[in-house]
Scaffold this motif. Structure first.
Motif, mmCIF file in Angstrom:
data_model
loop_
_atom_site.group_PDB
_atom_site.id
_atom_site.type_symbol
_atom_site.label_atom_id
_atom_site.label_comp_id
_atom_site.label_asym_id
_atom_site.label_seq_id
_atom_site.Cartn_x
_atom_site.Cartn_y
_atom_site.Cartn_z
ATOM 1 N N ARG A 30 0.862 -1.205 0.000
ATOM 2 C CA ARG A 30 0.000 0.000 0.000
ATOM 3 C C ARG A 30 0.887 1.241 0.000
ATOM 4 N NH1 ARG A 30 -5.189 -1.656 0.903
ATOM 5 N NH2 ARG A 30 -5.443 -3.542 2.135
ATOM 6 N N PRO A 31 0.519 2.248 -0.759
ATOM 7 C CA PRO A 31 1.405 3.413 -0.899
ATOM 8 C C PRO A 31 1.687 4.112 0.436
ATOM 9 C CG PRO A 31 -0.712 3.779 -2.019
ATOM 10 C CD PRO A 31 -0.698 2.371 -1.558
ATOM 11 N N GLU A 32 0.733 4.007 1.362
ATOM 12 C CA GLU A 32 0.906 4.721 2.629
ATOM 13 C C GLU A 32 1.604 3.866 3.700
ATOM 14 O OE1 GLU A 32 -1.869 3.629 1.362
ATOM 15 O OE2 GLU A 32 -3.116 2.659 2.891
ATOM 16 N N ALA A 33 2.010 2.638 3.322
ATOM 17 C CA ALA A 33 2.534 1.706 4.335
ATOM 18 C C ALA A 33 3.805 2.247 5.010
ATOM 19 C CB ALA A 33 2.806 0.336 3.710
ATOM 20 N N LYS A 34 4.732 2.703 4.186
ATOM 21 C CA LYS A 34 6.012 3.134 4.765
ATOM 22 C C LYS A 34 5.823 4.343 5.682
ATOM 23 C CE LYS A 34 10.733 4.218 3.636
ATOM 24 N NZ LYS A 34 11.812 4.180 2.708
ATOM 25 N N ARG A 35 4.996 5.270 5.244
ATOM 26 C CA ARG A 35 4.720 6.474 6.067
ATOM 27 C C ARG A 35 4.101 6.072 7.395
ATOM 28 N NH1 ARG A 35 2.850 8.740 1.400
ATOM 29 N NH2 ARG A 35 0.701 8.207 1.955
ATOM 30 N N THR A 36 3.186 5.106 7.314
ATOM 31 C CA THR A 36 2.480 4.680 8.530
ATOM 32 C C THR A 36 3.455 4.074 9.518
ATOM 33 O OG1 THR A 36 0.475 4.245 7.257
ATOM 34 C CG2 THR A 36 0.628 3.224 9.420
#
Lengths: 111, 702
Positions: free
Chosen positions: B494-500
């Motif tokens: 998911r594109p937001e995984a690393k940010r999360t």
């Protein structure tokens, strides 16, 4: 040794037994259960007060219970009591009350 | 044992006080609770009537008390006449509550208010009828009238505030249509009431209408606005065979919906019920509220009596002319000012508001007691597939080794794979659809578990086999005995995984990944998103053991996974967060259900927990301080500074303070809403800027 608190694991929580009540517990299996009482607030959003109370275990009236034991020490817990202690990792104390019976300290109802 | 939905008391099922709504039975401890549940509008109307009459009469009582001379011989009788309707019509609800509390041997606020107002009234009545009994003593009809008036006003304001607190839930139900367009077997459409809809029926939902039930599209396609349910602002495209949630809006097509769940079982109703139940959750700090409530009435009565006796004996010893008057006023002030509702509401109202705000973001707090544990979470264990990665794999590449074109390869493979429900089959079908390829009819189909699928397409034998180089996510395509391609399939992160992950670490939370996949695959994903603590080759039942291991080390663990398949791990963890399916939220395990697949909501869930518990503590501190300071004030600690004349207005001020105490707690709780929204906004702005550095000074302290 006789003066040390006895520890009973109750899920992720602990029940401590006051050594002063050991004699009392010789022929007595404590049953910890919830008594509910309407509080002083009459607003419907305010919650009922839940207090843990201790009585003698009676299989006929105690309903579904969970047994916690260690050696000769045995305590019966109502399911909601067990879940509250387990979920919040509580440490509660079973000790003597002023009236001469048993009481629970440190319990919060949170099933 | 069921609980009364109004007051929360356990009620045996043998009670006569039962009602049924939407196929669900509700049990009540008293007829009062049953009436409140069945006709809440009636209760509100009664309160309004009593309040209006009270103010109409109380104001003249006050004016006459202060503007008309005591020498006017009928003054006291006029005051009595004006006060009687307030006392016995407007105040009737308090006496009824007091009577119930005496019968049940459980003293409550109604008893205190009744004692307070009746004391002032009876004293005044005594002076009116026997003025020479206590020479120089005045009447206090204004106090008895305003006690009732101001407390009722406080209740009224509090009800308005509470409706605001529950706004999201109410909006959910308000937007539901009252009728549905039922399509019968002949295709005729008739309008039917919403509560008559049953699974298996076909409904026609037109453009602009809200879907009245959960179902799948039977015919048609449209864009759907799911923002009210999932919080996702961007409409989604839905076509035949795809799931629709009740409460979402049909934007631009006319749809025929096959109903799967309706009424009390529908998603919108389940969400509403969960939000409503939020106020019954328990935070650990509420133990203080319980102890306070348990001893409240006896302590207040003792304080009132002590204060009253003190003033009587003290003033008598100093030769004061009317010690009984001050003694009565002190008693009334202390009895009235004490407010158990402020402390009783502190927790429940905050949990209700928190649940409402969360639902606006597609976050359903199924168990609001978990918010307490949420604030302590220091480790998140995440399932890989469907949580960190998309739940469906996608084709990431096609290596052509034969003469066929990509389009031909996809035609062969999608024609076979449309007969399989394997994730790889779905990935190939999606890719074919994206390229506008229509599958052909396949025959002699044979699916071999663990190996692949084979059949004939247009008379040509086609096989799809797991690739031999141990890449679970690659398949070999064999057409007419020739290797023609290798199709690579993987689950996209998911594109937001690393940010999360970065944000969780900023919050001081350790992150672990569990997965049934191979070590190589999970390591690769872990490296990409910055997680080094990984557990691969894990069976579903082993996930719970990993959670327990962390817990035995003292960690408070949040498990994030699938609500149905990871139920054991979700139940074992301190806080279980179920991601994204929302297909049957009542059946899903977990304390929190995320209705959209946005991983950032995990951070939001943690922030909600922190903010909520902070607010509960604040409210309890406020309510406790309120009572602790004002009861001594009512008892007379300000008399040395302001003189005894303060007691002429203290009963009315006490009633005002008491009336406002609960409202102030509700108002303070409502501040949670903009606070949570601001926290979310700050979080979103930061991630939009693409900054993965710690958000110092932006996130609230834990």
């Amino acid at each position: 040794m006789k003066n040390e608190k006895i520890m009973l694991k109750s899920g992720r929580g602990i029940i401590w037994i006051d050594p002063k009540i050991l004699d009392f517990l010789e022929n007595y299996v404590p049953w910890i259960h919830i008594l509910e009482k309407k509080g002083a607030c009459t607003d419907e959003t305010c919650q009922v007060i839940y207090r843990a109370t201790v009585d003698r275990y009676d299989p006929a009236r105690s309903g579904e219970c969970i047994e916690i034991s260690s050696g000769n020490m045995k305590v019966m817990l109502q399911k909601d009591v067990y879940e509250s202690i387990d979920n919040s990792r509580q440490e509660i104390y079973l000790t003597k009350s002023i009236a001469g019976g048993l009481k629970i300290k440190g319990f919060t109802y949170s099933p | 044992m069921p609980t009364d939905p109004v007051c929360g008391m356990f009620v045996p099922e043998t009670t006569d006080l039962v009602t049924e709504v939407d196929g669900k039975k509700y049990y009540f401890c008293s007829s009062g609770c049953m009436q409140k549940f069945s006709s809440p509008d009636l209760e509100a109307k009664k309160l309004r009537k009593r309040l209006i009459l009270s103010w109409i009469l109380a104001v003249p009582v006050l004016l006459i008390t202060y503007l008309v001379s005591e020498k006017f011989q009928y003054r006291d009788y006029i005051l009595l006449a004006l006060t009687l309707p307030i006392q016995f019509y407007s105040g009737f609800g308090f006496y009824e509550g007091a009577w119930h509390s005496i019968k049940s041997k459980s003293a409550n606020m109604d008893l205190l208010v009744s004692i307070g107002t009746l004391t002032a009234f009876i004293f005044s009545l005594f002076i009116t009828l026997f003025p020479s009994a206590i020479p120089g003593a005045g009447v206090y009809y204004d106090a008895s009238a305003f006690i009732i008036t101001l407390i009722l006003t406080g209740n009224f304001i509090e009800n308005i505030m509470k409706r605001k607190a529950n706004r999201a839930a109410e909006r959910l139900m308000d937007m539901m249509p009252s009728v549905a367009h039922l399509v019968n077997e002949t295709g005729q459409v008739t309008d039917v009431p919403l509560d008559s809809i049953k699974p298996g029926q076909i409904l026609n939902v037109r453009a602009g209408e809200v879907f009245p039930a959960d179902g799948v599209i039977d015919n048609g396609s449209t864009e759907v606005d799911e923002s009210m349910i999932t919080g996702e602002q961007i409409p989604v495209f839905r076509e035949k065979g795809q799931r629709i949630l009740s409460g979402t809006r049909n934007i631009n097509g006319s749809i025929y919906l096959l109903v799967k769940r309706a009424g009390g079982d529908s998603t919108v109703r389940q969400i509403y019920d969960m939000i409503e139940r939020a106020s019954s959750g328990r935070a650990k700090v509420q133990r203080i509220a319980d102890v306070f409530s348990y001893y409240f009435v006896p302590v207040v009565m003792a304080s009132a009596i002590t204060s009253s006796l003190f003033w009587y004996f003290y003033l008598s010893s100093t030769g004061y002319s009317d010690p009984i008057e001050i003694s009565v006023l002190a008693f009334v002030s202390v009895i009235v000012i004490a407010c158990p509702c402020a402390i009783g509401l502190a927790g429940p109202i905050t949990l209700l508001i928190s649940s409402n705000v969360s639902s606006e973001n597609g976050i359903i707090i199924k168990n609001s007691s978990a918010l307490d544990r949420l604030s302590k979470v220091n480790r998140v264990v995440m399932d890989k597939t469907g949580t960190i990665t998309e739940s469906e794999p996608t084709v990431t590449g096609i290596d052509i080794t034969g003469e066929e074109t990509e389009s031909e390869i996809l035609t062969y493979t999608s024609s076979l794979e449309m007969n399989s429900n394997h994730p790889i089959a779905r990935a190939i079908q999606s890719r074919a659809k994206l390229m506008g390829i229509n599958p052909e009819k396949a025959e002699d189909i044979r699916e071999i578990p663990g190996t692949g699928i084979e059949g004939t397409v247009g008379g040509i034998p086609v096989k799809i086999r797991k690739s031999g180089n141990d890449e679970r996510s690659s398949v070999k395509v064999v057409v007419d005995g020739r290797d023609v391609a290798v199709i690579h399939v993987s689950y996209k992160i998911r594109p937001e995984a690393k940010r999360t992950i970065t944000e969780l670490k900023t919050l001081g939370i350790e992150v672990s990944i569990v997965s049934g996949d191979t070590d190589k695959e999970v390591q690769a994903i872990g490296e990409e998103i910055g997680v080094s603590d990984i557990y691969s080759g894990i069976l579903p039942e082993q996930k719970a053991e990993i959670v327990k291991k962390f817990q035995s080390n003292g960690d408070y663990v949040m498990f994030v996974g699938d609500g149905i398949n990871d139920s054991v791990a979700l139940e074992t963890s301190d806080v279980g967060v179920a991601m994204g399916s929302g297909s049957d939220i009542a059946r899903e395990s977990g304390d929190v259900i995320l209705l959209n697949n946005n991983l950032e909501n995990i951070v939001k869930v943690k922030l909600i927990g922190n903010e909520t518990i902070t607010k509960v503590r604040q409210n309890i501190g406020w309510a406790f301080g309120y009572n602790a300071i004002l009861i001594p004030v009512a008892a007379g600690v300000l008399v040395p500074f302001l003189g005894l004349s303060v007691y002429t207005i203290l009963p009315i001020l006490s009633a005002f303070a008491m009336g406002m105490s609960s409202s102030s707690v509700v108002m303070n709780s409502l501040l949670l809403r903009p606070r949570i929204r601001k926290t979310f906004r700050n979080y979103s702005i930061k991630e939009m800027a693409g900054n993965a550095v710690a958000m110092e000074g932006v996130l609230p302290s834990i």
